[in-house]
Each structure stands twice: as C-alpha cells, then as structure tokens.
Design an enzyme around this catalytic site. Sequence first.
Site, PDB file in Angstrom:
ATOM      1  N   GLY A  12       0.987  -1.352   0.128  1.00 25.35           N
ATOM      2  CA  GLY A  12       0.232   0.075  -0.120  1.00 25.35           C
ATOM      3  C   GLY A  12       0.595   1.172  -0.365  1.00 25.35           C
ATOM      4  N   ASN A  14       1.350   3.551  -2.432  1.00 28.33           N
ATOM      5  CA  ASN A  14       0.762   4.133  -3.262  1.00 28.33           C
ATOM      6  C   ASN A  14      -0.940   4.318  -2.676  1.00 28.33           C
ATOM      7  OD1 ASN A  14       2.116   4.748  -6.541  1.00 28.33           O
ATOM      8  ND2 ASN A  14       2.235   2.403  -5.789  1.00 28.33           N
ATOM      9  N   LYS A  65     -16.951 -13.836  -8.652  1.00 27.66           N
ATOM     10  CA  LYS A  65     -16.512 -12.441  -8.533  1.00 27.66           C
ATOM     11  C   LYS A  65     -17.782 -11.098  -8.415  1.00 27.66           C
ATOM     12  CE  LYS A  65     -12.930 -11.129 -11.266  1.00 27.66           C
ATOM     13  NZ  LYS A  65     -12.260 -10.718 -10.701  1.00 27.66           N
ATOM     14  N   MET A  90      -4.537  -6.731  -6.247  1.00 30.97           N
ATOM     15  CA  MET A  90      -4.412  -8.072  -6.924  1.00 30.97           C
ATOM     16  C   MET A  90      -4.913  -8.631  -8.182  1.00 30.97           C
ATOM     17  SD  MET A  90      -1.304  -7.683  -7.700  1.00 30.97           S
ATOM     18  CE  MET A  90      -0.682  -9.047  -8.336  1.00 30.97           C
ATOM     19  N   ARG A  91      -6.849  -8.568  -8.038  1.00 29.02           N
ATOM     20  CA  ARG A  91      -7.735  -9.089  -8.711  1.00 29.02           C
ATOM     21  C   ARG A  91      -7.983  -8.050 -10.152  1.00 29.02           C
ATOM     22  NH1 ARG A  91      -9.542 -13.054  -6.019  1.00 29.02           N
ATOM     23  NH2 ARG A  91      -8.069 -13.152  -4.911  1.00 29.02           N
ATOM     24  N   ILE A  93     -11.313  -6.729 -11.871  1.00 30.84           N
ATOM     25  CA  ILE A  93     -12.740  -5.850 -11.864  1.00 30.84           C
ATOM     26  C   ILE A  93     -13.361  -6.833 -13.146  1.00 30.84           C
ATOM     27  CG2 ILE A  93     -13.303  -3.389 -11.509  1.00 30.84           C
ATOM     28  CD1 ILE A  93     -11.223  -3.782  -9.535  1.00 30.84           C
ATOM     29  N   ASN A 107      -6.387   2.365 -12.846  1.00 34.05           N
ATOM     30  CA  ASN A 107      -4.788   1.094 -12.088  1.00 34.05           C
ATOM     31  C   ASN A 107      -3.739   2.131 -12.716  1.00 34.05           C
ATOM     32  OD1 ASN A 107      -4.104  -0.696 -10.835  1.00 34.05           O
ATOM     33  ND2 ASN A 107      -3.999  -1.520 -13.242  1.00 34.05           N
ATOM     34  N   HIS A 109       0.163   0.367 -12.847  1.00 31.26           N
ATOM     35  CA  HIS A 109       0.397  -0.115 -13.428  1.00 31.26           C
ATOM     36  C   HIS A 109       2.419  -0.336 -14.106  1.00 31.26           C
ATOM     37  CE1 HIS A 109       1.199  -4.789 -15.264  1.00 31.26           C
ATOM     38  NE2 HIS A 109       2.589  -4.172 -16.358  1.00 31.26           N
TER      39      HIS A 109
HETATM   40  C1  GRF Z   1       2.899  -0.749  -7.960  1.00 24.11           C
HETATM   41  O1  GRF Z   1       4.366  -1.119  -8.249  1.00 24.11           O
HETATM   42  C2  GRF Z   1       1.345  -0.705  -8.918  1.00 24.11           C
HETATM   43  O2  GRF Z   1       2.184  -0.552 -10.260  1.00 24.11           O
HETATM   44  C3  GRF Z   1       1.231  -2.011  -8.964  1.00 24.11           C
HETATM   45  O3  GRF Z   1       0.933  -2.596  -7.713  1.00 24.11           O
HETATM   46  C4  GRF Z   1       2.549  -2.250  -6.627  1.00 24.11           C
HETATM   47  C5  GRF Z   1       1.426  -1.843  -5.662  1.00 24.11           C
HETATM   48  O4  GRF Z   1       2.031  -1.587  -4.552  1.00 24.11           O
HETATM   49  N1  GRF Z   1       0.066  -2.047  -9.654  1.00 24.11           N
HETATM   50  P1  GRF Z   1       2.229  -0.938  -3.283  1.00 24.11           P
HETATM   51  O5  GRF Z   1       1.325  -1.361  -2.816  1.00 24.11           O
HETATM   52  O6  GRF Z   1       1.149   0.610  -3.792  1.00 24.11           O
HETATM   53  O7  GRF Z   1       3.406  -0.484  -2.573  1.00 24.11           O
END
Ligand code: GRF
Length: 194
Positions: A12, A14, A65, A90-91, A93, A107, A109
């Site tokens: 987390g 981000n 889902k 990690m799922r 949508i 999102n 990535h």
């Molecule tokens: C990030 O690198 C994001 O781009 C990807 O998953 C990672 C999540 O990292 N989708 P965090 O949990 O925010 O540290």
Amino acid sequence: MTKIAVFASGNGTNLQAIIDAVRRGGLAASIELVVCDRPGAYCLTRAREAGIPYFMFYPRKYPSKAAYEELILQQLTEAGVEYIVLAGYMRIIGLTLLNAYPQRIINIHPSLLPSFPGRDAIGQALDAGVPLTGVTIHYVDEGIDTGPTIAQRPVFIDPGESRESLEQKIHAVEHELYPQVLQEIFTQRRVFNA
Ligand code: GRF
C-alpha cells in the site's frame, strides 16, 4: 471534493502516497473507503492509521466474483464513492463494478503498457533485458491492463541493475505521478476521449 475508494492487496505504498497528497492539500479528494482482499496486508494498517474505513473480504468465501463485487458496490454506493482507484489490487475487476463505474476506475501499472502487462511487470522487464521501462496510469476495462492510457513515465534500467533498485525507482515515480494525475482528472484539467 471527489469521493474515492482505493483498492489494494499488499503493502500500500501508493495508497500512502494518495493519503499524504490529500493531507498536504495536493489532491482534492476524500478517501471514503479502502477495499482489500487480503487479511494482514499492510495497506489495512495504513488505512487504520489514517482513520479511513476499510472493507476486507475473503474472495474464496464467495461463490463468484459477482457476489463479492455486489457487496463492495453496496459499500461504495453507501459511501457515495465517485471513482475507484486501484493501487496494487491483485484481482481483475468484473462487470459488476465496471458497469457501475464506467470510465471511473483507474489503475497504475509498473511498466510502459502495452509492454509487460499482468503480474510481475518489473521482473518481466528485467528478464527481457530492455533498457527502458516505466509506469502507466490507465482506465480499467475488462482485460488485464488493457484500458485506455491516461499517463506514462519512462524509467531507465541501468546495466546490471538489481530488482530492488529498479523497484525503488519505479515506486518513486508512481508515488509522485499517481496523486498528480488523479488531481488532474478530478479537477478536469485532463480530458480523455477514452
Ligand atoms: C505498484 O507497483 C503498482 O504499480 C502495481 O502494484 C504495485 C503496488 O505497490 N499495480 P504498493 O502496494 O502500492 O506498494
């Protein structure tokens, strides 16, 4: 003030960058809910420490889902959430949320899409031996990392660079770029014909 929900599955960082940007006044949003599919994930601690309500669910306890997304949707609706922000969720949508939030699920990535979609994009880039990778922010559609691009930033890979070092560089870019781009979307300084 745009009402958002942040979906996360892991550390987390981000989510934390978004929380910090809101606190600093750099992001005109209010995080109404954190949604997490993994008990014990550190993103839940971050939510708790920031005083943000969270919804943790065990995907395997639901028949489908659609069943758990229906429950998530209920919570989002009650909280008046306008945008879903995925931050390491990690799922994939499903249609329940996609139909309820058209062009309103975003999102981040860790690659320059369309290169290296799916899991472990950083490992994929290192294995491919490319000198350049990066970060993509995009709208979510029913595919895996295939929705319309909103913003991208390059990150160079040094010869012999370790995974840890590249991860750090990518995360640093993500933490700056995500709140900034979200702010542009919410204040409509960025208009997309996605
Ligand atoms: C990030 O690198 C994001 O781009 C990807 O998953 C990672 C999540 O990292 N989708 P965090 O949990 O925010 O540290």
